[in-house]
Design a protein around this motif. Structure first.
Motif, PDB file in Angstrom:
ATOM      1  N   LEU A 192       0.823  -1.212   0.000  1.00  7.86           N
ATOM      2  CA  LEU A 192       0.000   0.000   0.000  1.00  7.86           C
ATOM      3  C   LEU A 192       0.857   1.263   0.000  1.00  7.86           C
ATOM      4  N   LYS A 201      -6.453   3.984  -4.520  1.00  8.75           N
ATOM      5  CA  LYS A 201      -5.732   2.714  -4.419  1.00  8.75           C
ATOM      6  C   LYS A 201      -6.698   1.535  -4.317  1.00  8.75           C
ATOM      7  N   ASN A 204      -8.116   0.828  -7.782  1.00 10.03           N
ATOM      8  CA  ASN A 204      -7.139   0.113  -8.611  1.00 10.03           C
ATOM      9  C   ASN A 204      -7.028  -1.352  -8.189  1.00 10.03           C
ATOM     10  N   TYR A 205      -7.043  -1.580  -6.882  1.00  9.28           N
ATOM     11  CA  TYR A 205      -6.932  -2.951  -6.368  1.00  9.28           C
ATOM     12  C   TYR A 205      -8.121  -3.803  -6.808  1.00  9.28           C
ATOM     13  N   LEU A 226       0.449  -1.169  -5.016  1.00  9.95           N
ATOM     14  CA  LEU A 226      -0.475  -0.057  -5.271  1.00  9.95           C
ATOM     15  C   LEU A 226       0.177   1.306  -5.037  1.00  9.95           C
ATOM     16  N   ARG A 227       1.480   1.341  -4.926  1.00 12.18           N
ATOM     17  CA  ARG A 227       2.158   2.587  -4.554  1.00 12.18           C
ATOM     18  C   ARG A 227       2.205   3.608  -5.687  1.00 12.18           C
ATOM     19  N   LYS A 229       0.551   5.807  -8.731  1.00 11.95           N
ATOM     20  CA  LYS A 229      -0.759   6.434  -8.883  1.00 11.95           C
ATOM     21  C   LYS A 229      -1.554   5.903 -10.072  1.00 11.95           C
TER      22      LYS A 229
END
Length: 237
Positions: A192, A201, A204-205, A226-227, A229
């Motif tokens: 994360l 995030k 996106n996940y 997910l770091r 953007k």
């Protein structure tokens, strides 16, 4: 007004006060018949009814031995609220001598895996573990007091998301406060990073998980990063 009228009204007043005094005297002579303990949420009890009773009638062997006049409701409530498992309490007593106790327990939202393990509760306060019940909440490693506000933000975000809440089992902080999470259903980690842009995030996940499930490749994933953007980076097993 005639003397008879004055005497008549005076007698009525005396009778009324006598009735109140008699009722008060009867109340003072009564003892507690029973104590009923109720919980606002009885699904998971972190303190037993027996221990609530003990807190209420501290240093007295039996409720039947307590005179109603000696039962200090305010003091009883304060003793209950002072207990580490209790958030709030209301104590009332009926004329028949029945004491009713309504207890609101504290709500754990995370378990901090420190040298002495504790919970973080829904009010963002530290809460000791209970000997009565174990809460099934995410385990948090690497916790520092300086991470508290961000952790509280993350836990509340997870709990408000019906997709994430049943999935996240573990949250780990590195020394800089960046987060890695583990999920229940599949053997992969979620990187994360900083606790920020959580909505983006999470979106996106979820999109990545949906794509991997559609392609039947989710079991091949070791790490979901997910770091970044505008993209999700994955590492295969």
């Amino acid at each position: 007004m005639s003397i008879k009228s004055i005497l008549k009204y005076g007698l009525c007043i005396v009778l009324i006060f006598s009735a109140y005094a008699f009722a008060g005297h009867r109340f003072e002579k009564r003892t507690v018949k029973d104590v009923t303990v109720s919980f606002t949420d009885s699904k998971a009890l972190f303190i037993s009814e027996k221990n609530v009773n003990k807190l209420l009638i501290q240093n007295i062997d039996s409720v039947e031995s307590i005179a109603l006049e000696k039962l200090d409701l305010n003091e009883g409530e304060l003793r209950l609220i002072d207990n580490a498992m209790i958030r709030g309490a209301e104590v009332s007593v009926s004329l028949e001598g029945e004491v009713n106790v309504l207890v609101e327990q504290r709500t754990p939202i995370a378990r901090l895996m420190l040298s002495s393990q504790v919970y973080l509760d829904a009010d963002n306060k530290i809460m000791p573990l209970s000997t009565e019940h174990t809460a099934f909440v995410p385990l948090v490693y690497g916790y520092k007091e300086s991470f508290n506000e961000k952790l509280f933000e993350l836990i509340n975000f997870i709990n408000d998301d019906s997709f994430l809440k049943p999935s996240i089992t573990q949250i780990s902080f590195d020394k800089k406060g960046k987060v890695t999470m583990q999920i229940r259903a599949h053997d992969h980690d979620i990187l994360l990073g900083k606790i920020e842009d959580l909505q983006h995030k999470a979106m996106n996940y979820k999109a990545f998980i949906a794509k991997m499930k559609k392609d039947n490749r989710l079991n091949q994933v070791k790490t979901i990063d997910l770091r970044y953007k505008n993209q999700v980076v994955s590492i295969k097993k």
